[in-house]
Design a protein around this motif. Structure first.
Motif, mmCIF file in Angstrom:
data_model
loop_
_atom_site.group_PDB
_atom_site.id
_atom_site.type_symbol
_atom_site.label_atom_id
_atom_site.label_comp_id
_atom_site.label_asym_id
_atom_site.label_seq_id
_atom_site.Cartn_x
_atom_site.Cartn_y
_atom_site.Cartn_z
ATOM 1 N N GLY A 1 0.749 -1.355 -0.088
ATOM 2 C CA GLY A 1 -0.050 -0.214 0.053
ATOM 3 C C GLY A 1 0.872 1.229 0.002
ATOM 4 O O GLY A 1 1.175 1.839 -1.041
ATOM 5 N N LEU A 2 1.150 1.570 1.264
ATOM 6 C CA LEU A 2 2.082 3.141 1.310
ATOM 7 C C LEU A 2 3.411 2.690 0.669
ATOM 8 O O LEU A 2 3.905 3.919 0.010
ATOM 9 C CB LEU A 2 2.301 3.416 2.703
ATOM 10 N N GLU A 3 3.909 1.539 0.749
ATOM 11 C CA GLU A 3 5.125 1.314 0.344
ATOM 12 C C GLU A 3 5.329 1.425 -1.185
ATOM 13 O O GLU A 3 6.241 2.048 -1.960
ATOM 14 C CB GLU A 3 5.774 0.018 0.534
ATOM 15 N N LEU B 1 -3.989 3.654 -2.186
ATOM 16 C CA LEU B 1 -4.446 3.935 -1.055
ATOM 17 C C LEU B 1 -5.447 3.091 -0.662
ATOM 18 O O LEU B 1 -5.662 2.754 0.796
ATOM 19 C CB LEU B 1 -5.059 5.449 -1.048
ATOM 20 N N ARG C 1 -5.547 -0.198 -0.793
ATOM 21 C CA ARG C 1 -4.691 -1.196 -0.551
ATOM 22 C C ARG C 1 -4.029 -0.896 1.024
ATOM 23 O O ARG C 1 -4.149 -1.540 1.930
ATOM 24 C CB ARG C 1 -3.418 -1.709 -1.142
ATOM 25 N N ALA C 2 -3.638 0.363 0.980
ATOM 26 C CA ALA C 2 -2.961 0.964 2.514
ATOM 27 C C ALA C 2 -4.129 0.824 3.536
ATOM 28 O O ALA C 2 -3.842 0.445 4.566
ATOM 29 C CB ALA C 2 -2.533 2.323 2.324
ATOM 30 N N GLU D 1 -2.630 0.777 7.156
ATOM 31 C CA GLU D 1 -1.623 1.852 7.174
ATOM 32 C C GLU D 1 -2.173 3.348 7.098
ATOM 33 O O GLU D 1 -1.390 4.253 7.654
ATOM 34 C CB GLU D 1 -0.562 1.625 6.025
ATOM 35 N N ALA E 1 -0.936 8.261 7.748
ATOM 36 C CA ALA E 1 -0.374 6.835 8.313
ATOM 37 C C ALA E 1 -0.020 7.025 9.865
ATOM 38 O O ALA E 1 -0.509 5.940 10.826
ATOM 39 C CB ALA E 1 1.211 6.795 7.753
#
Length: 219
Positions: free
Chosen positions: A91-93, A149, A151-152, A157, A207
């Motif tokens: 997500g964020l990664e 986003l 997925r995050a 996250e 986050a």
């Protein structure tokens, strides 16, 4: 070369090309990206591609055709950049890696910004076909960011959000990124980098909010 097709006899059919159309498109893209559409002359395109004017007409039909082919090539070339956002597993990664790629492009000597954003600001306001190219690209970037986003949020996250709120967050990110590219095109590299840093900070706040929420990873 004008923006409509050259009048006169149609080119003969069946004659094999003596040039690489993909390489010519890539060279034309570089010339247009560097100079801008209006400032790029037919002579510039001939020199960049190595094609005779007649071959340039045969391949693209017009200067406008060169631009459309270059935009299509640019969109295709963005696949490696956007696919991890669209179809990644993190997500964020995935978003952070995307930001890192943008940062790298900004720090290259003579970075010309985003070709699609440049063309959207220069040509799209008076050209419906180019506007359609730019709008499709804008929608693709926005939807790719929204996918990351989503997925995050599923991974905890960022704070959970419905589809509309997630799309709103994606629009915030996209608008800031396009502003970054406009600043880069104007030569304001430090401002572009500062804006990108502020955007990364905003995502970091999302986050932190998720981590601090009950059940999150915060204290």
């Amino acid at each position: 070369m004008q923006d409509d097709r050259k009048p006169g006899r149609a080119p003969r059919r069946g004659r094999p090309r003596s040039y690489d159309l993909d390489a010519a498109t890539a060279a034309a893209l570089h010339a247009l990206w560097t100079r801008g559409y209006e400032a790029t002359t037919v002579e510039d395109l001939v020199e960049a591609t190595g094609l005779a004017p007649s071959s340039l007409y045969a391949a693209f039909g017009s200067k406008h055709g060169v631009l459309e082919a270059s935009l299509a090539r640019y969109d295709r070339d963005r696949e490696d950049l956007l696919a991890p956002l669209e179809r990644g597993e993190a997500g964020l990664e995935d978003l952070r890696l995307f930001f890192a790629s943008v940062r790298t492009s900004l720090t290259r000597p003579g970075a010309p910004g985003c070709f699609m954003v440049n063309t959207a600001t220069e040509v799209a306001p008076r050209d419906e076909r180019i506007a359609a190219h730019a709008n499709r690209y804008r929608d693709r970037v926005r939807d790719a960011i929204a996918a990351a986003l989503t997925r995050a949020a599923a991974l905890g996250e960022v704070p959970p959000a419905g589809a509309e709120e997630t799309l709103g967050r994606a629009r915030i990110v996209q608008a800031a990124l396009f502003g970054v590219q406009v600043a880069a095109r104007s030569g304001a590299t430090e401002e572009a980098l500062a804006t990108l840093g502020a955007l990364e900070g905003q995502v970091g706040q999302w986050a932190a909010s998720a981590a601090a929420a009950p059940g999150g990873d915060g204290l």
